[in-house]
Design a protein around this motif. Structure first.
Motif, PDB file in Angstrom:
ATOM      1  N   MET A   1       0.830  -1.209   0.000  1.00 35.03           N
ATOM      2  CA  MET A   1       0.000   0.000   0.000  1.00 35.03           C
ATOM      3  C   MET A   1       0.862   1.256   0.000  1.00 35.03           C
ATOM      4  SD  MET A   1      -3.226  -0.498   2.480  1.00 35.03           S
ATOM      5  CE  MET A   1      -4.503  -1.661   2.146  1.00 35.03           C
ATOM      6  N   GLY A   2       1.691   1.426  -0.940  1.00 28.78           N
ATOM      7  CA  GLY A   2       2.576   2.577  -0.979  1.00 28.78           C
ATOM      8  C   GLY A   2       1.941   3.730  -1.712  1.00 28.78           C
ATOM      9  N   ALA A   3       2.783   4.397  -2.543  1.00 29.49           N
ATOM     10  CA  ALA A   3       2.317   5.583  -3.247  1.00 29.49           C
ATOM     11  C   ALA A   3       1.479   5.238  -4.469  1.00 29.49           C
ATOM     12  CB  ALA A   3       3.522   6.440  -3.656  1.00 29.49           C
ATOM     13  N   GLU A   4       1.439   3.970  -4.878  1.00 30.12           N
ATOM     14  CA  GLU A   4       0.675   3.562  -6.047  1.00 30.12           C
ATOM     15  C   GLU A   4      -0.805   3.881  -5.851  1.00 30.12           C
ATOM     16  OE1 GLU A   4      -0.413  -0.553  -8.461  1.00 30.12           O
ATOM     17  OE2 GLU A   4       1.251  -0.511  -7.032  1.00 30.12           O
ATOM     18  N   ASN A   5      -1.433   4.396  -6.913  1.00 34.74           N
ATOM     19  CA  ASN A   5      -2.855   4.726  -6.844  1.00 34.74           C
ATOM     20  C   ASN A   5      -3.671   3.446  -6.707  1.00 34.74           C
ATOM     21  OD1 ASN A   5      -5.550   5.468  -7.404  1.00 34.74           O
ATOM     22  ND2 ASN A   5      -4.885   7.175  -8.681  1.00 34.74           N
ATOM     23  N   PRO A   6      -4.417   3.276  -5.619  1.00 35.33           N
ATOM     24  CA  PRO A   6      -5.164   2.029  -5.420  1.00 35.33           C
ATOM     25  C   PRO A   6      -6.466   1.968  -6.202  1.00 35.33           C
ATOM     26  CG  PRO A   6      -5.502   3.481  -3.554  1.00 35.33           C
ATOM     27  CD  PRO A   6      -4.546   4.189  -4.467  1.00 35.33           C
ATOM     28  N   GLY A   7      -6.824   3.048  -6.908  1.00 30.10           N
ATOM     29  CA  GLY A   7      -8.072   3.065  -7.660  1.00 30.10           C
ATOM     30  C   GLY A   7      -9.283   3.258  -6.763  1.00 30.10           C
ATOM     31  N   ALA A 382      -9.680   4.528 -16.105  1.00 24.21           N
ATOM     32  CA  ALA A 382      -8.975   4.055 -17.297  1.00 24.21           C
ATOM     33  C   ALA A 382      -8.629   2.573 -17.195  1.00 24.21           C
ATOM     34  CB  ALA A 382      -7.705   4.877 -17.498  1.00 24.21           C
ATOM     35  N   SER A 383      -8.577   2.051 -15.954  1.00 21.59           N
ATOM     36  CA  SER A 383      -8.108   0.672 -15.787  1.00 21.59           C
ATOM     37  C   SER A 383      -9.074  -0.250 -15.045  1.00 21.59           C
ATOM     38  CB  SER A 383      -6.761   0.677 -15.038  1.00 21.59           C
ATOM     39  OG  SER A 383      -6.908   1.295 -13.768  1.00 21.59           O
ATOM     40  N   SER A 384     -10.248   0.278 -14.607  1.00 20.91           N
ATOM     41  CA  SER A 384     -11.147  -0.579 -13.824  1.00 20.91           C
ATOM     42  C   SER A 384     -12.598  -0.162 -14.020  1.00 20.91           C
ATOM     43  CB  SER A 384     -10.790  -0.518 -12.332  1.00 20.91           C
ATOM     44  OG  SER A 384     -11.047   0.776 -11.826  1.00 20.91           O
ATOM     45  N   PRO A 397      -9.574   8.321  -5.535  1.00 21.95           N
ATOM     46  CA  PRO A 397      -8.363   9.108  -5.270  1.00 21.95           C
ATOM     47  C   PRO A 397      -8.241  10.330  -6.171  1.00 21.95           C
ATOM     48  CG  PRO A 397      -7.856   6.757  -5.437  1.00 21.95           C
ATOM     49  CD  PRO A 397      -9.259   6.934  -5.920  1.00 21.95           C
ATOM     50  N   ALA A 398      -7.378  11.251  -5.764  1.00 16.20           N
ATOM     51  CA  ALA A 398      -7.074  12.432  -6.569  1.00 16.20           C
ATOM     52  C   ALA A 398      -6.558  12.015  -7.944  1.00 16.20           C
ATOM     53  CB  ALA A 398      -6.032  13.279  -5.853  1.00 16.20           C
ATOM     54  N   ASN A 399      -6.772  12.894  -8.926  1.00 16.07           N
ATOM     55  CA  ASN A 399      -6.229  12.724 -10.282  1.00 16.07           C
ATOM     56  C   ASN A 399      -6.739  11.462 -10.969  1.00 16.07           C
ATOM     57  OD1 ASN A 399      -4.468  15.084  -9.923  1.00 16.07           O
ATOM     58  ND2 ASN A 399      -3.301  13.745  -8.538  1.00 16.07           N
ATOM     59  N   THR A 400      -8.041  11.177 -10.731  1.00 16.97           N
ATOM     60  CA  THR A 400      -8.673  10.002 -11.331  1.00 16.97           C
ATOM     61  C   THR A 400      -9.903  10.437 -12.116  1.00 16.97           C
ATOM     62  OG1 THR A 400      -7.973   8.639  -9.444  1.00 16.97           O
ATOM     63  CG2 THR A 400      -9.662   7.723 -10.896  1.00 16.97           C
ATOM     64  N   GLU A 401      -9.885  10.245 -13.438  1.00 23.85           N
ATOM     65  CA  GLU A 401     -11.074  10.548 -14.246  1.00 23.85           C
ATOM     66  C   GLU A 401     -12.084   9.418 -14.097  1.00 23.85           C
ATOM     67  OE1 GLU A 401     -11.100  12.417 -18.408  1.00 23.85           O
ATOM     68  OE2 GLU A 401     -11.570  10.301 -18.838  1.00 23.85           O
ATOM     69  N   ILE A 402     -13.354   9.786 -13.940  1.00 20.03           N
ATOM     70  CA  ILE A 402     -14.425   8.814 -13.723  1.00 20.03           C
ATOM     71  C   ILE A 402     -15.475   8.956 -14.820  1.00 20.03           C
ATOM     72  CG2 ILE A 402     -16.402   8.231 -12.239  1.00 20.03           C
ATOM     73  CD1 ILE A 402     -13.844   7.206 -11.080  1.00 20.03           C
TER      74      ILE A 402
END
Length: 431
Positions: A1-7, A382-384, A397-402
């Motif tokens: 659970m680091g800096a990667e965007n968890p979606g 974009a991925s889920s 999360p921030a910076n996520t287009e929905i």
């Protein structure tokens, strides 16, 4: 659970059973909580507030997936954000630290909440230090209520002309505050400065709210008798009808008289009301979506069985007068209206998708929470892709287009950090 965007992650949320809430299946909060939690609705219990956020008084929990889509452990949203601070975005982290700056709620109001106000940051810090069991945190609590049904509230003090009419037409108030105090109001002119007007109003309100119980009982009895006689020969005003309703809910409560001093606001669905620090208000009836800074600080003084802090309330108010601003939202796309209050911490979008339609929520530099009020559909990045239905609450999360889409129609709300906070001039100042 680091800096990667968890979606996108799903949230299990908290319900509050305050006694002013609507009972059982009459409450939208009950239905939302039942769908969100899987719990059965109890018909005789009040369901008042559905909380979506990270405040300790009513935390939401992240459903952490295990393996290939399996449902796993629940982790508090607060702890999860502390483990994954990047989900807030750089600007939010710099301004508020690893904390979600807003608290999102749905309210189902069957009877009046207390006459109350929320402290500014300085007062909140003092109150929390003095009485942490009553004042749960050291944050301020600006808030906005967006009507889902027709929604009634008392909000802010009436203007000086209306106040003069109140003193002419409600002799019970004059009996409590005394003729000298009433004369001060009646002799305030338009030429007097704002400071004097506020001082006169402060004196009046304080005299009223600090009256002893024996006097309250006697005076409200006289008020109800007078209005009952009037009703036999003439139509009561809207405020008089409201006062009779409040007295049935809270007999012998000084808040019944105080209602004459406050603006009676009735919102249509889709209209919103915002409240800054130190402004008096009381929600009366209806259902709304509410958003606020992450705080649970309330100073109460009437229409409540809860703890009252009358001296603090009377001393903290701004004593601004006049009818509050009503927001109708601005159209951000054919299916969505955006409500932007003058507070950095939050804004709210309301999206109604007809069947077989979709819309895009552009990526923003801060986090969002979505709640599905009715219908079903999907939220896609974009991925889920997440299938969603009534009662689902999702953290984005921030910076996520929905992209939101629905085959049969869907009604959802989104809360996020005020988009104006991220404008270059303000954003630079916040750093």
């Amino acid at each position: 659970m680091g800096a990667e965007n968890p979606g996108i992650v799903r949230l299990k949320c908290c319900v509050k059973d305050y006694d002013w809430g609507k009972l059982g299946k009459e409450s939208s909060v009950a239905w939302l909580h039942a769908k969100n939690s899987g719990e059965v609705i109890r018909d005789d219990d009040p369901y008042a507030e559905f909380w979506m956020g990270s405040h300790d008084s009513g935390p939401s929990y992240v459903v952490v997936p295990v393996g290939n889509g399996g449902s796993g452990d629940l982790v508090s949203l607060k702890e999860w954000i502390e483990r994954n601070p990047a989900v807030l975005g750089d600007g939010v982290l710099k301004k508020w630290g690893p904390n979600l700056p807003f608290l999102f709620k749905v309210l189902s109001v069957a009877k009046a909440l207390s006459i109350q106000a929320h402290p500014d940051k300085d007062l909140a810090a003092i109150l929390h230090k003095q009485e942490p069991g009553v004042y749960k945190d050291d944050n301020h609590k600006p808030e906005m209520a967006l009507a889902v049904t027709q929604f009634e509230a008392l909000c802010g003090f009436v203007g000086i002309e209306e106040l003069e009419r109140v003193l002419h037409n409600v002799p019970e108030i004059v009996e409590v505050i005394g003729s000298a105090c009433a004369d001060q109001v009646l002799h305030v002119s338009k030429q007097d400065d704002e400071k004097k007007s506020k001082e006169v109003l402060r004196n009046l309100f304080t005299e009223l709210m600090l009256v002893n119980k024996a006097t309250i009982s006697d005076v409200i009895s006289k008020l109800i008798s007078r209005l009952s006689r009037k009703r036999e020969v003439a139509e009561l005003t809207d405020k008089e009808q409201l006062v009779l309703k409040l007295e049935k809910q809270y007999p012998e409560d000084i808040g019944v008289l105080a209602a004459f001093l406050l603006n009676y606001v009735r919102l249509n669905p889709g209209e919103a009301l915002y409240l800054g620090a130190n402004e008096p208000h009381a929600y009366i009836y209806g259902e709304c979506v509410e958003c606020m800074a992450t705080s649970d600080n309330v100073v109460r003084a009437g229409l409540t069985p809860k703890h009252r802090d009358v001296q603090t309330l009377c001393s903290m108010l701004t004593y601004n007068q006049g009818f509050p601003e009503i927001l109708s939202g601005v159209v951000s796309n054919p299916f969505t209206r955006k409500y932007i209050p003058p507070f950095d911490e939050f804004e709210v979008d309301h999206c109604v998708l007809p069947k077989e339609t979709s819309t895009v929520f552009s990526e923003v530099p801060g986090p969002s929470i979505y709640v599905v009020m009715a219908g079903a559909g999907t939220l896609c990045t974009a991925s889920s892709e997440e299938c969603i239905t009534e009662g689902d609450v999702l953290f984005v999360p921030a910076n996520t287009e929905i992209t939101a889409a629905s085959d049969s129609g869907m009604n959802l709300y989104r809360a996020g950090v005020n988009s104006q906070f991220f404008e270059p001039s303000k954003f630079a100042a916040s750093k």
